[in-house]
Every structure is written in structure tokens, then in C-alpha cells.
Scaffold this motif. Structure first.
Motif, PDB file in Angstrom:
ATOM      1  N   MET A   1       0.830  -1.196   0.000  1.00 24.40           N
ATOM      2  CA  MET A   1       0.000   0.000   0.000  1.00 24.40           C
ATOM      3  C   MET A   1       0.876   1.261   0.000  1.00 24.40           C
ATOM      4  O   MET A   1       1.471   1.588   1.029  1.00 24.40           O
ATOM      5  N   PRO A   2       0.973   1.944  -1.140  1.00 20.57           N
ATOM      6  CA  PRO A   2       1.783   3.171  -1.176  1.00 20.57           C
ATOM      7  C   PRO A   2       1.145   4.260  -0.335  1.00 20.57           C
ATOM      8  O   PRO A   2      -0.089   4.352  -0.228  1.00 20.57           O
ATOM      9  N   ILE A   3       1.962   5.130   0.251  1.00 25.03           N
ATOM     10  CA  ILE A   3       1.464   6.207   1.101  1.00 25.03           C
ATOM     11  C   ILE A   3       0.582   7.166   0.308  1.00 25.03           C
ATOM     12  O   ILE A   3      -0.323   7.809   0.855  1.00 25.03           O
ATOM     13  N   ALA A   4       0.816   7.243  -0.998  1.00 23.82           N
ATOM     14  CA  ALA A   4       0.019   8.134  -1.848  1.00 23.82           C
ATOM     15  C   ALA A   4      -1.441   7.709  -1.912  1.00 23.82           C
ATOM     16  O   ALA A   4      -2.306   8.497  -2.317  1.00 23.82           O
ATOM     17  N   LEU A   5      -1.724   6.470  -1.485  1.00 22.51           N
ATOM     18  CA  LEU A   5      -3.099   5.990  -1.529  1.00 22.51           C
ATOM     19  C   LEU A   5      -4.000   6.774  -0.578  1.00 22.51           C
ATOM     20  O   LEU A   5      -5.189   6.953  -0.841  1.00 22.51           O
ATOM     21  N   VAL A   6      -3.432   7.266   0.527  1.00 24.99           N
ATOM     22  CA  VAL A   6      -4.230   7.993   1.517  1.00 24.99           C
ATOM     23  C   VAL A   6      -4.797   9.291   0.938  1.00 24.99           C
ATOM     24  O   VAL A   6      -6.022   9.500   0.959  1.00 24.99           O
ATOM     25  N   PRO A   7      -3.953  10.205   0.416  1.00 23.15           N
ATOM     26  CA  PRO A   7      -4.546  11.418  -0.189  1.00 23.15           C
ATOM     27  C   PRO A   7      -5.384  11.113  -1.420  1.00 23.15           C
ATOM     28  O   PRO A   7      -6.340  11.847  -1.717  1.00 23.15           O
ATOM     29  N   LEU A   8      -5.049  10.021  -2.124  1.00 22.57           N
ATOM     30  CA  LEU A   8      -5.842   9.666  -3.307  1.00 22.57           C
ATOM     31  C   LEU A   8      -7.268   9.309  -2.911  1.00 22.57           C
ATOM     32  O   LEU A   8      -8.236   9.737  -3.563  1.00 22.57           O
ATOM     33  N   VAL A   9      -7.419   8.539  -1.827  1.00 18.72           N
ATOM     34  CA  VAL A   9      -8.756   8.196  -1.346  1.00 18.72           C
ATOM     35  C   VAL A   9      -9.500   9.446  -0.889  1.00 18.72           C
ATOM     36  O   VAL A   9     -10.703   9.604  -1.127  1.00 18.72           O
TER      37      VAL A   9
END
Length: 287
Positions: free
Chosen positions: A81-89
Motif C-alpha cells: 500500500m503506497p502512502i500516496a493511496l491515503v490522499p488519493l482516497v
């Protein structure tokens, strides 16, 4: 059956079940965490609606349940799970509000409450899985104890606050948020937690998991876990006061809903994860 008796019965039934899922770990623990997260999110969004917000509840419930699954997949190495997934969601949720809420649906409040509800429930509960497979915990026994330790300390803090508050009484801690809590109860919770922590470390954590704390580290861990547990309790009470309800739900007789039962753990689990990294050490003579 009075409230205390109901609490005891529910605890006697629920605690062994929870401990069993923790011991098994893997998919079983993920299922438990995902289920509790989904129910907790549903309760949270109901409180949010009663407070005047308009969260996108179905989306938030799905997100909350998916977080433990994503953490499980990450630890298995199936999907990193890349950290970029958080702001993307987060931005995707805002994008969804264009169609699901529109201008009249208060999209800012809707998006904020939706994302926070998922993090507050699924995000925090996922730390139970991360603790179960903490890098210090080698083997099922150690992994289970690393989770169980802060759980039992949370229960000890709650019991210490309850009985010391009733026995001593005195000045209220925060009457506008939780009228029943006293300063004496808060102090009793901390003292009880320190005593139980000392006993558990020497009876279980050192001999069974080969893990320990320095004397100062143990006190710091116990105090901060008790403080986190009490703040978690007060924070959920704050949400209920704003919504104008006594309990978040009725799933657990005498305990209310999932938020009522797990409110302290939402704060304790991530706190324990950070404190383990800072304070946990191999036991003397261990590995």
C-alpha cells in the motif's frame, strides 16, 4: 439485571472471543477488525447525521472495512500500500461528493466526516493487526501478547476509574462532556494501569514473549496508555453529546454500541504501536 452485571456478562462472553481471534491472527483477526470497523463506522455516521452533517455513509462504511483488509494484504506481501493511496482516497471521496451531495449537500462537511469516520474506526482498529505482527514479536505467543497487553491495560484503566471514582468521588473531571467521571477516577485509572502493567510484564511478557521495558519505560507506557484510554472515552462522549444521544448503539447490552465499547481502543492501539517502537526491549537473557 443492573448495568454492572450486564457489563460483566458481556465482558465474560466477549473477551474470550476477542482473545481467540487475536491468537489466531491472519484472516480471522482481519475479519473481526473489518466487521467491528464497519459497524463502528455505521454508528459514527449516525452520530454525524444527528449532529447536522450529511456523511456519505455507504462509502465510508466500505472504506472503514477495507482498511484492515488492506493492512492484512500489505503484511502478507500480496499488495503493498503506497502512502500516496491515503490522499488519493481523500480526493476521490471529495470527487464523489460532486454527484452524491452537490452544493446543497454541504460537500465539505460531508467529505470530512466520511473520511474521518473511516480513519477513526477502520484506521485505528487496523493497528491491532500491526501490533499482532510487530517486528519485535517473534511467534504466535509473542504476537498475541503484544496485542493483549495494551488491551488488558485499557480494561484495567477502565476498572480502576470506575471503582476509584465511585469509592472516592469528589471533583468532576469534565462535567460538560462526561458528568460521571471524576479526577479521583482518572488518577485511580493511572495507578491501576501501572500496577497491572508491572504484573503482566513480569508474569507474561518477559517469560512468554522475551520482551520487556526498562523500569522508567514501563511506567511511561502504562501512564500514556491509561491517558490515551481516558481521552478516547471522553472523545466519544463528546461526539455523543453533540449528537444528543446516550449510546452510539445497542449491540452490547450494558455497553451500548461498538463505539461505546471500543472508544478507548481507537486511541490506545496506535499509541501502543508508537510506544512499543520507542520503549520495548528484548528481555534480559532472551533472544
Amino acid at each position: 439485571m443492573n448495568e454492572l452485571a450486564r457489563r460483566v456478562v458481556v465482558a465474560l462472553i466477549g473477551a474470550p472471543i476477542a482473545l481467540g481471534f487475536i491468537w489466531i491472527g491472519d484472516a480471522a483477526l482481519t475479519t473481526l477488525l473489518g466487521g467491528m470497523a464497519a459497524i463502528g463506522a455505521w454508528e459514527f455516521y449516525r452520530l454525524a447525521r444527528d449532529s447536522g452533517a450529511a456523511p456519505m455513509a455507504p462509502l465510508g462504511i466500505v472504506l472503514s472495512a477495507l482498511i484492515p483488509i488492506a493492512v492484512h494484504a500489505h503484511y502478507l506481501g500480496v499488495a503493498r500500500m503506497p502512502i500516496a493511496l491515503v490522499p488519493l482516497v481523500a480526493v476521490a471521496t471529495l470527487g464523489a461528493s460532486i454527484w452524491l451531495r452537490g452544493v446543497e449537500g454541504r460537500p465539505l462537511a460531508s467529505t470530512s466526516s466520511t473520511i474521518f469516520g473511516a480513519i477513526y474506526t477502520g484506521g485505528t482498529l487496523s493497528f491491532a493487526y500491526a501490533l499482532r505482527y510487530h517486528n519485535y514479536a517473534v511467534g504466535d505467543m509473542a504476537g498475541a501478547l503484544v496485542v493483549i497487553f495494551p488491551l488488558v491495560l485499557t480494561w484495567a484503566s477502565d476498572i480502576g476509574a470506575y471503582f476509584s471514582g465511585r469509592a472516592i468521588g469528589g471533583r468532576k473531571l469534565m462535567p460538560s462532556v462526561s458528568p460521571g467521571k471524576t479526577i479521583a477516577g482518572a488518577i485511580g485509572a493511572v495507578i491501576t494501569t501501572i500496577g497491572v502493567a508491572y504484573a503482566l510484564v513480569h508474569l507474561l511478557l518477559i517469560p512468554k514473549a522475551q520482551l520487556a521495558f526498562t523500569p522508567v519505560g514501563l511506567v511511561i507506557f502504562a501512564v500514556l496508555i491509561s491517558v490515551a484510554a481516558q481521552i478516547g472515552d471522553l472523545a466519544e462522549s463528546l461526539l455523543k453529546r453533540e449528537a444528543g444521544v446516550k449510546d452510539s448503539g445497542t449491540l452490547f447490552p450494558g455497553h451500548g454500541g461498538v463505539l461505546d465499547r471500543l472508544d478507548s481502543l481507537f486511541f490506545v492501539l496506535p499509541t501502543a504501536y508508537v510506544l512499543y517502537d520507542l520503549l520495548l526491549i528484548p528481555a534480559p537473557g532472551g533472544r
